[in-house]
Design a protein around this motif. Structure first.
Motif, PDB file in Angstrom:
ATOM      1  N   LEU A 107       0.815  -1.219   0.000  1.00 14.95           N
ATOM      2  CA  LEU A 107       0.000   0.000   0.000  1.00 14.95           C
ATOM      3  C   LEU A 107       0.848   1.268   0.000  1.00 14.95           C
ATOM      4  CD1 LEU A 107      -2.998  -0.794   2.391  1.00 14.95           C
ATOM      5  CD2 LEU A 107      -2.954  -0.721  -0.110  1.00 14.95           C
ATOM      6  N   ARG A 108       2.138   1.131   0.240  1.00 17.42           N
ATOM      7  CA  ARG A 108       2.991   2.323   0.177  1.00 17.42           C
ATOM      8  C   ARG A 108       3.058   2.873  -1.242  1.00 17.42           C
ATOM      9  NH1 ARG A 108       8.305   0.159   3.183  1.00 17.42           N
ATOM     10  NH2 ARG A 108       7.761  -1.634   1.851  1.00 17.42           N
ATOM     11  N   LEU A 109       2.747   2.031  -2.213  1.00 13.48           N
ATOM     12  CA  LEU A 109       2.684   2.526  -3.586  1.00 13.48           C
ATOM     13  C   LEU A 109       1.552   3.542  -3.748  1.00 13.48           C
ATOM     14  CD1 LEU A 109       3.220  -0.861  -5.471  1.00 13.48           C
ATOM     15  CD2 LEU A 109       4.882   0.991  -5.169  1.00 13.48           C
ATOM     16  N   MET A 110       0.449   3.317  -3.047  1.00 13.23           N
ATOM     17  CA  MET A 110      -0.655   4.273  -3.075  1.00 13.23           C
ATOM     18  C   MET A 110      -0.248   5.578  -2.395  1.00 13.23           C
ATOM     19  SD  MET A 110      -3.318   3.037  -4.681  1.00 13.23           S
ATOM     20  CE  MET A 110      -4.697   3.955  -4.012  1.00 13.23           C
ATOM     21  N   GLU A 111       0.500   5.455  -1.301  1.00 14.87           N
ATOM     22  CA  GLU A 111       0.989   6.654  -0.619  1.00 14.87           C
ATOM     23  C   GLU A 111       1.936   7.429  -1.518  1.00 14.87           C
ATOM     24  OE1 GLU A 111       2.768   5.412   2.996  1.00 14.87           O
ATOM     25  OE2 GLU A 111       0.928   4.512   3.811  1.00 14.87           O
ATOM     26  N   ALA A 112       2.778   6.714  -2.262  1.00 17.71           N
ATOM     27  CA  ALA A 112       3.695   7.392  -3.182  1.00 17.71           C
ATOM     28  C   ALA A 112       2.922   8.118  -4.284  1.00 17.71           C
ATOM     29  CB  ALA A 112       4.649   6.372  -3.798  1.00 17.71           C
ATOM     30  N   ALA A 130      -1.517  12.609  -7.086  1.00 16.58           N
ATOM     31  CA  ALA A 130      -2.674  11.880  -7.602  1.00 16.58           C
ATOM     32  C   ALA A 130      -3.711  11.710  -6.507  1.00 16.58           C
ATOM     33  CB  ALA A 130      -2.249  10.518  -8.136  1.00 16.58           C
ATOM     34  N   SER A 131      -4.967  11.806  -6.866  1.00 17.79           N
ATOM     35  CA  SER A 131      -6.045  11.525  -5.920  1.00 17.79           C
ATOM     36  C   SER A 131      -6.092  10.031  -5.636  1.00 17.79           C
ATOM     37  CB  SER A 131      -7.386  11.987  -6.487  1.00 17.79           C
ATOM     38  OG  SER A 131      -7.708  11.260  -7.660  1.00 17.79           O
ATOM     39  N   TRP A 132      -6.862   9.656  -4.572  1.00 20.75           N
ATOM     40  CA  TRP A 132      -6.932   8.236  -4.227  1.00 20.75           C
ATOM     41  C   TRP A 132      -7.525   7.437  -5.378  1.00 20.75           C
ATOM     42  CZ3 TRP A 132     -10.482   4.382  -4.043  1.00 20.75           C
ATOM     43  CH2 TRP A 132     -10.130   3.218  -3.370  1.00 20.75           C
ATOM     44  N   LEU A 133      -8.562   7.981  -6.014  1.00 18.70           N
ATOM     45  CA  LEU A 133      -9.207   7.263  -7.100  1.00 18.70           C
ATOM     46  C   LEU A 133      -8.266   7.096  -8.290  1.00 18.70           C
ATOM     47  CD1 LEU A 133     -11.806   5.961  -8.108  1.00 18.70           C
ATOM     48  CD2 LEU A 133     -12.515   8.198  -8.984  1.00 18.70           C
ATOM     49  N   ARG A 134      -7.539   8.161  -8.620  1.00 19.55           N
ATOM     50  CA  ARG A 134      -6.600   8.073  -9.743  1.00 19.55           C
ATOM     51  C   ARG A 134      -5.450   7.126  -9.416  1.00 19.55           C
ATOM     52  NH1 ARG A 134      -5.523  10.826 -14.344  1.00 19.55           N
ATOM     53  NH2 ARG A 134      -3.353  10.962 -15.041  1.00 19.55           N
ATOM     54  N   GLY A 135      -4.957   7.179  -8.185  1.00 21.64           N
ATOM     55  CA  GLY A 135      -3.889   6.265  -7.779  1.00 21.64           C
ATOM     56  C   GLY A 135      -4.357   4.815  -7.795  1.00 21.64           C
ATOM     57  N   PHE A 136      -5.604   4.599  -7.385  1.00 22.23           N
ATOM     58  CA  PHE A 136      -6.150   3.246  -7.411  1.00 22.23           C
ATOM     59  C   PHE A 136      -6.250   2.737  -8.847  1.00 22.23           C
ATOM     60  CE2 PHE A 136      -9.732   0.345  -7.810  1.00 22.23           C
ATOM     61  CZ  PHE A 136      -9.448  -0.599  -6.832  1.00 22.23           C
ATOM     62  N   VAL A 141      -2.441   2.543 -10.263  1.00 21.82           N
ATOM     63  CA  VAL A 141      -1.417   1.783  -9.542  1.00 21.82           C
ATOM     64  C   VAL A 141      -1.975   0.467  -9.000  1.00 21.82           C
ATOM     65  CG1 VAL A 141       0.193   1.794  -7.602  1.00 21.82           C
ATOM     66  CG2 VAL A 141      -0.185   3.895  -8.916  1.00 21.82           C
ATOM     67  N   TYR A 142      -2.972   0.558  -8.119  1.00 26.79           N
ATOM     68  CA  TYR A 142      -3.421  -0.634  -7.408  1.00 26.79           C
ATOM     69  C   TYR A 142      -4.155  -1.612  -8.320  1.00 26.79           C
ATOM     70  CZ  TYR A 142      -5.101  -3.478  -3.548  1.00 26.79           C
ATOM     71  OH  TYR A 142      -5.331  -4.522  -2.690  1.00 26.79           O
ATOM     72  N   PHE A 143      -5.114  -1.094  -9.081  1.00 31.36           N
ATOM     73  CA  PHE A 143      -5.923  -2.000  -9.898  1.00 31.36           C
ATOM     74  C   PHE A 143      -5.095  -2.769 -10.926  1.00 31.36           C
ATOM     75  CE2 PHE A 143      -8.756  -2.953 -13.501  1.00 31.36           C
ATOM     76  CZ  PHE A 143      -9.673  -3.762 -12.851  1.00 31.36           C
ATOM     77  N   PRO A 144      -4.167  -2.121 -11.646  1.00 34.69           N
ATOM     78  CA  PRO A 144      -3.340  -2.920 -12.577  1.00 34.69           C
ATOM     79  C   PRO A 144      -2.550  -4.020 -11.882  1.00 34.69           C
ATOM     80  CG  PRO A 144      -3.170  -0.595 -13.108  1.00 34.69           C
ATOM     81  CD  PRO A 144      -3.902  -0.685 -11.818  1.00 34.69           C
ATOM     82  N   LEU A 145      -2.074  -3.759 -10.648  1.00 34.79           N
ATOM     83  CA  LEU A 145      -1.345  -4.787  -9.921  1.00 34.79           C
ATOM     84  C   LEU A 145      -2.238  -5.944  -9.498  1.00 34.79           C
ATOM     85  CD1 LEU A 145       0.939  -2.554  -7.658  1.00 34.79           C
ATOM     86  CD2 LEU A 145       1.620  -3.877  -9.677  1.00 34.79           C
ATOM     87  N   SER A 146      -3.524  -5.672  -9.342  1.00 30.62           N
ATOM     88  CA  SER A 146      -4.461  -6.714  -8.914  1.00 30.62           C
ATOM     89  C   SER A 146      -5.095  -7.463 -10.081  1.00 30.62           C
ATOM     90  CB  SER A 146      -5.567  -6.109  -8.050  1.00 30.62           C
ATOM     91  OG  SER A 146      -6.391  -5.232  -8.813  1.00 30.62           O
ATOM     92  N   LEU A 147      -4.778  -7.073 -11.318  1.00 27.01           N
ATOM     93  CA  LEU A 147      -5.397  -7.703 -12.487  1.00 27.01           C
ATOM     94  C   LEU A 147      -5.151  -9.214 -12.572  1.00 27.01           C
ATOM     95  CD1 LEU A 147      -5.119  -5.216 -15.486  1.00 27.01           C
ATOM     96  CD2 LEU A 147      -7.174  -6.130 -14.404  1.00 27.01           C
TER      97      LEU A 147
END
Length: 294
Positions: free
Chosen positions: A184-189, A195-201, A204-210
């Motif tokens: 989750l530190r990637l979201m903090e970065a 970036a907003s939380w939605l844009r970061g998600f 960053v996060y969603f592609p990693l969870s694909l």
């Protein structure tokens, strides 16, 4: 001459000294088990579907509108169930992966409880909940949201609800396995970069969870294609799926050749769907690799 005989004897000696690797004997029982209880029944099923080498049953399947309609309905319902199941499983798995130990314990217990109850009993429970005098309609009427009961049982909606409930644990576990490894530190970065939380998600996060999304979708879709009990109890004859038709050919019509052909068609279509999901996953991985190289 002596050298020539010696040279000729070398391959024979080498063949005599050949020994299979020790790991072979560890997997040999599994290979024999699969060959006897999986491969042989499949080959027998294919042989039954081709009486005297004739493909008449397959011609009948692909030229009869009712069979084509049932196959299309099976894929339509399975696709809807897959989308809904993954959409519900995603936030559930996210809460399990990043919600703390207490949340993980509660959500894990809630996820595993359905495994302790039989599939038939869970489907019957949905009959109690979805019927016109069931708890859901009673609650909606008491809340003033509706004036009269909504027909939920014997409809495609009832089938989808029951199938999503049964497939949800299978969809959550692959997602949780992948999400647990995401830092989750990637979201903090990303937030530090503006970036907003939605844009970061989304970036960053969603592609990693694909990979988890793809694995969850593959598992849910392939399982949904072969559902029999839940559509039979919650659906109507108009919403029949291919597994119900296969059971009808074997148990009621006693047409074993046509039932076997339908089963083979279901296996082939499931394998094709599995291959398409695999190709899509490979394409995503290749795209990510190219982005990383760039």
């Amino acid at each position: 001459m002596t050298v020539s005989l010696h040279d000729r004897s070398m391959p024979a000696k080498a063949m005599g000294r050949f020994r299979p690797p020790s790991a072979f004997w560890l997997i040999a029982p599994a290979i024999l088990f699969l060959a006897f209880f999986f491969v042989f029944p499949l080959l027998k099923l294919v042989a039954i579907s081709l009486p005297d080498g004739s493909a008449e049953h397959y011609r009948q399947i692909f030229t009869t509108p009712v069979f084509l309609r049932v196959i299309g309905e099976t894929f339509r319902v399975s696709l809807i169930v897959t989308v809904v199941t993954v959409a519900i499983a995603y936030p559930y798995a996210y809460a399990m992966a990043h919600g703390g130990r207490a949340a993980l314990l509660v959500l894990t217990v809630a996820l595993l409880i359905p495994f302790w109850v039989s599939l038939l009993l869970r489907s019957f429970s949905w009959i109690v909940l979805l019927q016109n005098t069931g708890l859901i309609n009673d609650f909606l009427i008491a809340a003033g949201l509706i004036d009269r009961p909504i027909r939920l049982i014997r409809t495609p909606l009832g089938v989808i609800i029951g199938m999503v409930h049964i497939l949800l644990p299978y969809a959550v576990l692959p997602l949780y396995t992948v999400m647990k490894k995401i830092d989750l530190r990637l979201m903090e970065a990303s937030s530090i970069c503006g970036a907003s939380w939605l844009r970061g998600f989304a970036r960053v996060y969603f592609p990693l969870s694909l990979p988890g999304v793809m694995a969850s979708a593959i598992l849910a879709f392939t399982l949904a294609l072969g559902f029999y009990i839940t559509p039979a109890l919650l659906g109507s004859p108009r919403d029949m799926m291919i597994a119900q038709m296969i059971a009808g050919q074997f148990n009621e019509q006693l047409n074993f050749g046509l039932g076997a052909a339908l089963a083979v068609v279901l296996m082939v279509l499931t394998a094709m769907a599995f291959g398409l999901f695999g190709a899509a996953r490979a394409a995503l991985q290749m795209r990510d690799r190219r982005k990383g190289e760039a």
